[in-house]
Enzyme design. Structure first.
Site, short mmCIF file in Angstrom:
data_model
loop_
_atom_site.label_atom_id
_atom_site.label_comp_id
_atom_site.label_asym_id
_atom_site.label_seq_id
_atom_site.Cartn_x
_atom_site.Cartn_y
_atom_site.Cartn_z
N HIS A 127 124.94 -40.79 55.42
CA HIS A 127 125.41 -40.20 56.68
C HIS A 127 125.36 -38.68 56.66
O HIS A 127 125.52 -38.04 57.71
CB HIS A 127 126.83 -40.69 57.00
CG HIS A 127 127.89 -40.08 56.13
ND1 HIS A 127 128.44 -40.75 55.06
CD2 HIS A 127 128.52 -38.89 56.19
CE1 HIS A 127 129.36 -39.99 54.49
NE2 HIS A 127 129.43 -38.85 55.15
N SER A 177 131.72 -35.09 50.91
CA SER A 177 130.95 -36.32 51.04
C SER A 177 129.62 -36.18 50.32
O SER A 177 128.88 -35.21 50.53
CB SER A 177 130.71 -36.65 52.51
OG SER A 177 131.92 -36.93 53.16
N ASP A 202 125.25 -46.64 52.38
CA ASP A 202 125.49 -45.24 52.70
C ASP A 202 125.08 -44.32 51.55
O ASP A 202 125.79 -43.40 51.16
CB ASP A 202 126.96 -45.01 53.05
CG ASP A 202 127.20 -43.64 53.68
OD1 ASP A 202 126.25 -43.07 54.26
OD2 ASP A 202 128.33 -43.12 53.56
#
Length: 426
Positions: A161, A270, A193
């Site tokens: 993402h 992230s 992901d």
């Protein structure tokens, strides 16, 4: 204490000298003879002179010894007292600057972990090629994230993402030493992901990969990343759970048992590594629900993804858009399961008690349609186009509809708001 002892010794010597004088006077011979008075007077006079001289000598001797004791006793008692104080200081435990020296070197284990593996963490920028900075003329940053180097020849691991679903963009990677390189996307797995990038540089510091299967609840971990372009931002915590199923998080079509930790995973973290105290990556930072609840993808699952990607590269199949192209809204979201709702309500007083479903907006990309429409991190989407939103799949279904706009009902704290968002076409 020494003065008090001296006074007592002085009183004792005075008493001894007084008793000595009284004894000498009491035992003095007194003879009566039948001699003449003159002879008696002469003898008596001599006796008095002898007694006087003897008394004077005894008084001088006692005064001499008393002065001598007064002179030496304070020094002796002072030396004894000093020795006792020194021994007491040696026997009594105390904290001093001397005993505390070296604690930074011995106990700062988190700093040692960061020093050993921090050079392999990179900062990832997603540049919008349609908008340029007025002063520098460079494309503006649409989003950012983190990653870490897993091969010396420039292979980087991150979250999917972070690098996909952003049309008209380019990926740029900045190393820990400040060098910047354009990156190409090699492999993407939207289900897990995960994604890999490649930069054209060699001899890079590499992050060692550990084993997430050996982790225990309560074990110390360190989350590394580069949020908001801040290199090597570090947060620490412990593993809260090693088997948090994706179904508990409302993530469908994912057969992953996530790692749950209380180490803060912020927006820019992230894709960064979750590291154990041996400096090995045991997970990939994925998402944060609230303070004290964050999730990471186990490194054992990542190794499977990397093996499949390596086999695909050996076969010569170059990366192509292997994920379905959807309309772009620009958010990262998390389904609010009953367990997560319970945690949120127990930790925050601003959660409505009647909230039973929805998706939590975890991240909003600057300049995206969601950002332009007014969505903010922390908002909870409950309805889109008058349909209830129970999980993230409902949001994807709404994006797949032919409607040009999305009429949303959201909760921001205890307030209910309505807003309209126009997604971008692919």
């Amino acid at each position: 204490m020494a003065m008090r002892a001296t006074q007592r010794l002085d009183v004792f010597l005075r008493r001894c000298s007084a008793s000595t004088l009284s004894l000498s006077h009491g035992h003095a011979p007194s003879r009566r003879t039948t001699h003449t008075d003159e002879r008696n007077n002469q003898d008596e006079h001599r006796r008095k002179e002898d007694q006087g001289s003897r008394g004077n000598n005894e008084q001088k001797d006692s005064t001499y010894w008393r002065n001598l004791v007064r002179f030496f006793v304070p020094f002796s008692l002072g030396a004894v007292a000093s020795a006792l104080v020194i021994n007491r200081e040696e026997l009594t435990p105390s904290i001093s600057a001397r005993t505390m020296s070296g604690r930074r070197r011995d106990f700062n284990f988190i700093a040692d972990v960061v020093a050993g593996c921090g050079d392999s963490v990179v900062y990832i920028e997603i540049k919008d090629t349609r908008h340029f900075d007025y002063f520098s003329g460079q494309p503006i940053t649409a989003s950012n994230g983190s990653g870490f180097i897993i091969e010396q020849n420039g292979l980087i691991l991150t979250n999917a993402h972070v690098v996909i679903n952003k049309p008209h963009t380019m990926v740029q990677v900045r190393l820990s030493d400040g060098r910047t390189f354009p990156a190409t996307i090699e492999d993407v797995d939207q289900t897990s992901d995960l994604a890999t990038l490649r930069i054209q540089v060699s001899n890079l510091s590499v992050m060692r990969l550990g084993k997430s299967s050996t982790l225990r609840s309560g074990e110390w971990v360190v989350a590394l990343g580069s949020p908001l372009a801040l290199s090597n931002t570090v947060t620490a915590g412990v593993i809260s759970s090693t088997q948090r199923a994706s179904q508990e998080l409302g993530l469908r079509n994912r057969d992953i048992n996530y790692l749950q930790t209380d180490a803060a995973i912020t927006f820019g973290n992230s894709g960064g590594p979750l590291v154990n105290l041996d400096g090995e990556a045991i997970g990939v930072n994925s998402m944060k629900v609230t303070a004290g609840i964050s999730f990471a993808i186990p490194i054992d699952y990542v190794k499977v993804f990397l093996e499949r990607a390596a086999e695909r590269r050996k076969k010569g199949s170059a990366y192509k858009t292997g994920y379905p192209v959807k309309r772009y809204m620009g958010i990262t979201m998390l389904t609010l399961t009953p367990d997560i709702l319970f945690e949120l309500k127990s930790r925050s007083q601003n959660m409505p008690s009647n909230l039973t479903h929805g998706v939590l907006v975890w991240k909003v990309i600057v300049g995206s349609p969601a950002h332009s429409g007014g969505l903010q991190p922390g908002d909870i989407v409950t309805h889109i186009n008058k349909k209830e939103i129970k999980n993230s799949s409902d949001v994807y279904d709404a994006l797949a509809d032919n409607s040009k706009t999305l009429d949303m009902v959201i909760l921001r704290g205890v307030k209910q708001l309505r807003m309209t968002i126009t997604p971008e076409d692919p």
